[in-house]
Write an enzyme that holds these catalytic residues in place. Structure first.
Site, short mmCIF file in Angstrom:
data_model
loop_
_atom_site.label_atom_id
_atom_site.label_comp_id
_atom_site.label_asym_id
_atom_site.label_seq_id
_atom_site.Cartn_x
_atom_site.Cartn_y
_atom_site.Cartn_z
N TYR A 241 0.74 -5.10 5.86
CA TYR A 241 0.06 -4.03 5.13
C TYR A 241 0.52 -3.99 3.67
CZ TYR A 241 -1.13 0.81 3.80
OH TYR A 241 -1.60 1.92 3.16
N SER B 272 0.38 1.66 -2.14
CA SER B 272 1.40 2.33 -1.32
C SER B 272 2.79 1.88 -1.73
CB SER B 272 1.14 1.94 0.14
OG SER B 272 2.29 2.15 0.93
#
Lengths: 327, 327
Positions: free
Chosen positions: B150, B126
């Protein structure tokens, strides 16, 4: 001030403990207690306060929790198996260098859940976190693309250090050490060994082997500078680090030829003649993937300092390693 | 060709499986078997070959080994808990996003010890791996300095992917997805939700809330483009990646104002009037730490392609999400 040193039996660990004892205080607070841990129990140094020495494998369940239960104010995490061993033994490298680090960080986090606890954590990383692409001079925003399992494990340690610090579990700072030169002791099999041995051995009248060309350039600091980096990291306020908790340390970018010129200036032509050229393509290839120079602006702005010449690095070695034994 | 999709029940997982079935082959080999795993068993799609659906928590001991024991040729690892949840539940985030990934990689490594086994592994990362400093345009050499747990877990996954690939345990490629827009489905609580909802809701005559200024810029690709990235990653030779196994995907850098102009062109002023301005300082602050634009040269050179305008992204949404249901 209670200090825990994990990895206290290694070369850097022993020198750091000696320097901490000599300094007597950190952050203006007297050092009253030292806990010294390593995979084999470190020797206890002469120290007026409390010293505990512990044989501890951080990656074993519960070991990190036991170390942290006494709530040290400052933790130096130096423990790691070296690059060559982490490459030769994949599982051991990940167990010691990754799981061990994570267990320590987790133990601190879990300790802080019973009552407020926010130790400072100084983590030793390495320029082995850098790989490809490799500009001639690497700046502070350059990406970590390690080319070894050791470098991968150190890069992961840096990421965990930053996240645990951001979440408020501890106050972490990561120190990317340059290649240490002149490393004291006997020659070893490390690919980088010659950077030290071509100076160290001739300084005591012994022969040393140079396996690469004199044009090979790399990034150095003395053991004394490395210890000062760690002590300075323990002293400073980490607020200016922001979210980037790990710092490339300043160092000296020098070629092998420049090392040899410094040796000539300090110890004369006789010492230089003890360097025997024995080209080794395998070593040359490994070194070709290593960083040559850094622009360590962030660390320098925070007051970290390294040697400015190899003459200075050689003089530090003579003062710290050769003259004490002659005295 | 046996394909394992881990995280097959999510939006990207379901679309990927549908696209794989529609394509019928990968690397010129017919797909004969699909193993679809997720934390809850995915629905079995219509498929002429063998389909298994498995409820699997990768972070539980032995689960990854069982998944890998049937030796899939190609593994898509899409499973993750999202940014908000990983931030709210520290332990769950590390367990699912880090331990789960490592268990999968370890299971492949251990499987290869009984007999040669070298699957291709496509890992979804990501742009959350990027943090600070944040240049206006981020190039391929820029460092990973995530500002969330994350992002940290994804960055660690990238490092492990590179090291396991370098060591020859599998053939890995990491795909850093842009923010997916227009994300189909209902509005959610994600900080990024408005980037999709200010288009998605007005396109079906419903009101949407815009919490930030029109000048806010970010990096987008459609769900269709994301699926094509993953399929292309499965097709290509990874040799040109060298040691840098993860790639920032191409995308569209656009401001909220440009999104709205595209909506006006495609759906008219009536649709635009359904966007209600409701400034939210908390959301604005989160978004301020996000990347705005990338120079994804490496991925583009390897043939990855994204949309060139928001008009195109809106048309893709109408074709893939709205027109099928009207048919």
């Amino acid at each position: 001030m209670h200090i825990l040193v994990v990895g206290a039996a290694g070369m850097i660990g022993r020198k750091l403990v000696a320097a901490l004892i000599a300094g007597g205080a950190v952050q203006g607070k007297a050092i009253t207690r030292l806990t010294l841990a390593d995979i084999i129990a470190p020797e206890a140094p002469a120290f007026p306060g409390t010293v505990e020495t512990v044989a501890a494998d951080l990656s074993s369940p519960g070991v990190a929790a036991t170390l942290v239960a006494s709530r040290p104010d400052l933790i130096f995490h130096l423990a790691a198996i070296v690059s060559g061993e982490a490459e030769a033994d994949f599982e051991k490298g990940y167990r010691v260098n990754l799981d061990g680090t994570r267990e320590l960080f987790e133990a601190i986090r879990l300790e802080s859940r019973t009552a407020p606890y926010l130790p400072k954590v100084v983590f030793t990383s390495s320029i082995a976190v850098f790989g490809e692409p490799l500009p001639e001079v690497i700046d502070d925003a350059h990406g970590l693309t390690p080319l070894t399992s050791y470098g991968t494990q150190k890069a992961i340690g840096e990421l965990l250090l930053a996240d645990y610090s951001r979440r408020g579990f501890f106050d972490g700072i990561g120190i990317r050490l340059p290649t240490i030169s002149i490393r004291p002791g006997k020659p070893n099999k490390a690919a980088s060994g010659f950077f030290s041995s071509i100076l160290r051995e001739p300084l005591i009248g012994e022969e040393a082997v140079l396996p690469v060309a004199e044009s090979v350039k790399h990034w150095f600091a003395s053991p004394r500078a490395a210890i000062k980096f760690l002590q300075h990291a323990a002293e400073i306020d980490t607020a200016p680090l922001g979210s980037r908790r790990s710092l490339t340390m300043p160092g000296l970018a020098a070629t092998v030829g420049e090392e040899i010129e410094a040796l000539r200036r300090v110890a004369g032509e006789k010492a230089v003649r003890l360097i025997r050229r024995e080209p080794n393509a395998a070593i040359a290839q490994i070194i070709a993937g290593w960083p040559q120079s850094f622009d360590a602006q962030r660390a320098m702005a925070l007051g970290f300092e390294a040697e400015k010449s190899f003459d200075e690095i050689i003089r530090v070695h003579i003062e710290d390693e050769l003259e004490p034994s002659r005295a």
